[in-house]
Scaffold this active site. Structure first.
Site, PDB file in Angstrom:
ATOM      1  N   HIS A  69       2.432   7.047  -3.879  1.00 42.02           N
ATOM      2  CA  HIS A  69       3.333   5.893  -3.823  1.00 42.02           C
ATOM      3  C   HIS A  69       3.205   5.165  -2.491  1.00 42.02           C
ATOM      4  O   HIS A  69       2.904   5.772  -1.461  1.00 42.02           O
ATOM      5  CB  HIS A  69       4.792   6.310  -4.044  1.00 42.02           C
ATOM      6  CG  HIS A  69       5.250   7.392  -3.106  1.00 42.02           C
ATOM      7  ND1 HIS A  69       4.967   8.721  -3.312  1.00 42.02           N
ATOM      8  CD2 HIS A  69       5.964   7.342  -1.961  1.00 42.02           C
ATOM      9  CE1 HIS A  69       5.493   9.438  -2.336  1.00 42.02           C
ATOM     10  NE2 HIS A  69       6.094   8.628  -1.483  1.00 42.02           N
ATOM     11  N   ASN A  81       2.610   7.963   2.856  1.00 43.38           N
ATOM     12  CA  ASN A  81       2.445   9.306   3.414  1.00 43.38           C
ATOM     13  C   ASN A  81       1.548  10.134   2.500  1.00 43.38           C
ATOM     14  O   ASN A  81       1.775  10.176   1.283  1.00 43.38           O
ATOM     15  CB  ASN A  81       3.817   9.982   3.540  1.00 43.38           C
ATOM     16  CG  ASN A  81       4.782   9.180   4.398  1.00 43.38           C
ATOM     17  OD1 ASN A  81       4.375   8.588   5.396  1.00 43.38           O
ATOM     18  ND2 ASN A  81       6.041   9.124   4.001  1.00 43.38           N
ATOM     19  N   GLN A 135       4.881  13.506   3.355  1.00 41.16           N
ATOM     20  CA  GLN A 135       4.984  13.267   1.905  1.00 41.16           C
ATOM     21  C   GLN A 135       5.919  14.299   1.290  1.00 41.16           C
ATOM     22  O   GLN A 135       5.782  15.504   1.533  1.00 41.16           O
ATOM     23  CB  GLN A 135       3.590  13.344   1.251  1.00 41.16           C
ATOM     24  CG  GLN A 135       3.617  12.928  -0.222  1.00 41.16           C
ATOM     25  CD  GLN A 135       2.231  12.846  -0.851  1.00 41.16           C
ATOM     26  OE1 GLN A 135       1.223  13.208  -0.233  1.00 41.16           O
ATOM     27  NE2 GLN A 135       2.184  12.359  -2.083  1.00 41.16           N
ATOM     28  N   ASP A 178      13.721   2.679  -3.999  1.00 38.24           N
ATOM     29  CA  ASP A 178      13.838   4.032  -3.447  1.00 38.24           C
ATOM     30  C   ASP A 178      15.325   4.353  -3.297  1.00 38.24           C
ATOM     31  O   ASP A 178      16.090   3.512  -2.793  1.00 38.24           O
ATOM     32  CB  ASP A 178      13.116   4.073  -2.084  1.00 38.24           C
ATOM     33  CG  ASP A 178      13.030   5.473  -1.500  1.00 38.24           C
ATOM     34  OD1 ASP A 178      14.077   6.128  -1.357  1.00 38.24           O
ATOM     35  OD2 ASP A 178      11.923   5.904  -1.165  1.00 38.24           O
ATOM     36  N   ILE A 179      15.730   5.550  -3.714  1.00 38.93           N
ATOM     37  CA  ILE A 179      17.163   5.893  -3.614  1.00 38.93           C
ATOM     38  C   ILE A 179      17.661   5.899  -2.169  1.00 38.93           C
ATOM     39  O   ILE A 179      18.841   5.697  -1.935  1.00 38.93           O
ATOM     40  CB  ILE A 179      17.565   7.271  -4.241  1.00 38.93           C
ATOM     41  CG1 ILE A 179      16.509   8.324  -4.005  1.00 38.93           C
ATOM     42  CG2 ILE A 179      17.970   7.143  -5.678  1.00 38.93           C
ATOM     43  CD1 ILE A 179      17.017   9.731  -4.281  1.00 38.93           C
TER      44      ILE A 179
HETATM   45  P1  5GP Z   1       7.659  10.324   0.642  1.00 40.40           P
HETATM   46  O1  5GP Z   1       8.389  11.053   1.742  1.00 40.40           O
HETATM   47  O2  5GP Z   1       7.025  11.286  -0.344  1.00 40.40           O
HETATM   48  O3  5GP Z   1       6.711   9.278   1.169  1.00 40.40           O
HETATM   49  O4  5GP Z   1       8.769   9.493  -0.097  1.00 40.40           O
HETATM   50  C1  5GP Z   1       9.418   9.924  -1.246  1.00 40.40           C
HETATM   51  C2  5GP Z   1      10.552   8.958  -1.497  1.00 40.40           C
HETATM   52  O5  5GP Z   1      11.014   9.146  -2.821  1.00 40.40           O
HETATM   53  C3  5GP Z   1      11.756   9.157  -0.573  1.00 40.40           C
HETATM   54  O6  5GP Z   1      11.937   7.987   0.222  1.00 40.40           O
HETATM   55  C4  5GP Z   1      12.922   9.401  -1.531  1.00 40.40           C
HETATM   56  O7  5GP Z   1      14.104   8.742  -1.147  1.00 40.40           O
HETATM   57  C5  5GP Z   1      12.392   8.862  -2.859  1.00 40.40           C
HETATM   58  N1  5GP Z   1      12.933   9.532  -4.025  1.00 40.40           N
HETATM   59  C6  5GP Z   1      12.978  10.887  -4.235  1.00 40.40           C
HETATM   60  N2  5GP Z   1      13.539  11.146  -5.430  1.00 40.40           N
HETATM   61  C7  5GP Z   1      13.856   9.956  -5.990  1.00 40.40           C
HETATM   62  C8  5GP Z   1      14.469   9.575  -7.235  1.00 40.40           C
HETATM   63  O8  5GP Z   1      14.845  10.395  -8.082  1.00 40.40           O
HETATM   64  N3  5GP Z   1      14.626   8.232  -7.465  1.00 40.40           N
HETATM   65  C9  5GP Z   1      14.232   7.292  -6.556  1.00 40.40           C
HETATM   66  N4  5GP Z   1      14.438   6.006  -6.881  1.00 40.40           N
HETATM   67  N5  5GP Z   1      13.642   7.615  -5.378  1.00 40.40           N
HETATM   68  C10 5GP Z   1      13.466   8.924  -5.099  1.00 40.40           C
END
Ligand code: 5GP
Ligand code: ZN
Length: 143
Positions: free
Chosen positions: A101, A88, A95, A32-33
């Site tokens: 994921h 999430n 989310q 994750d970035i």
């Molecule tokens: P969510 O909030 O949907 O559970 O988590 C989405 C996650 O995706 C976040 O933690 C965010 O840092 C990660 N993310 C979003 N865009 C990118 C990307 O382009 N590359 C990577 N490696 N992670 C990403």
């Protein structure tokens, strides 16, 4: 299968680079970035599914088989002091990327950067109330 404008579909298709942790026919895992803690990893199905409600059971099983493998590798190869699994589903649940994921967040002890606020309301819920809620969730599950 691929969804236009989905950032994770773009990662699967190498349109966006990622640091891969695990890959097989159905699953990809990459860092994750945001790196909430070092090694913070996302496990995704290659098939585009929005969330837990859309995901079929077979794909979900494949996701969690990969989660288990990666958790083992983290335990073996990082100095982890536990791992949080976070998933999430839906905007109000936090989310942000609508391709299913699971986050694996390795833990390194207090102050490692992962903050989850978890307030207990146990004093407000009697066994009777809990039973009624359980039956509301699944009416087939009578006592
Ligand atoms: P969510 O909030 O949907 O559970 O988590 C989405 C996650 O995706 C976040 O933690 C965010 O840092 C990660 N993310 C979003 N865009 C990118 C990307 O382009 N590359 C990577 N490696 N992670 C990403
Ligand atoms: Zn996607």
């Amino acid at each position: 299968m691929k969804q236009e404008n989905c950032v994770f579909c773009k990662i699967i298709n190498h349109e966006i680079p990622s640091a891969k942790v695990y890959e097989d026919e159905n699953i990809l895992a990459f860092l994750d970035i945001s790196q909430v803690t070092e090694g913070h990893t996302l496990v995704i199905p290659k098939k585009h599914c929005k969330d837990i409600f859309e995901l079929d059971e077979q794909t979900l099983a494949q996701v969690f088989q990969a989660v288990k493998k990666i958790a083992g590798k983290m335990q073996e190869n990082l100095e982890v002091d536990g791992i949080n699994l976070v998933n999430n589903n839906g905007k109000n649940a936090g989310q942000e990327v609508f391709h299913y994921h699971v986050h694996l967040i390795p833990r390194y002890g207090k102050g490692d950067g992962y903050l989850a606020v978890w307030k207990t309301n146990s004093s407000k819920y009697t066994p009777g109330i809990l039973q009624r809620i359980a039956e509301k969730i699944n009416p087939e599950m009578q006592k």
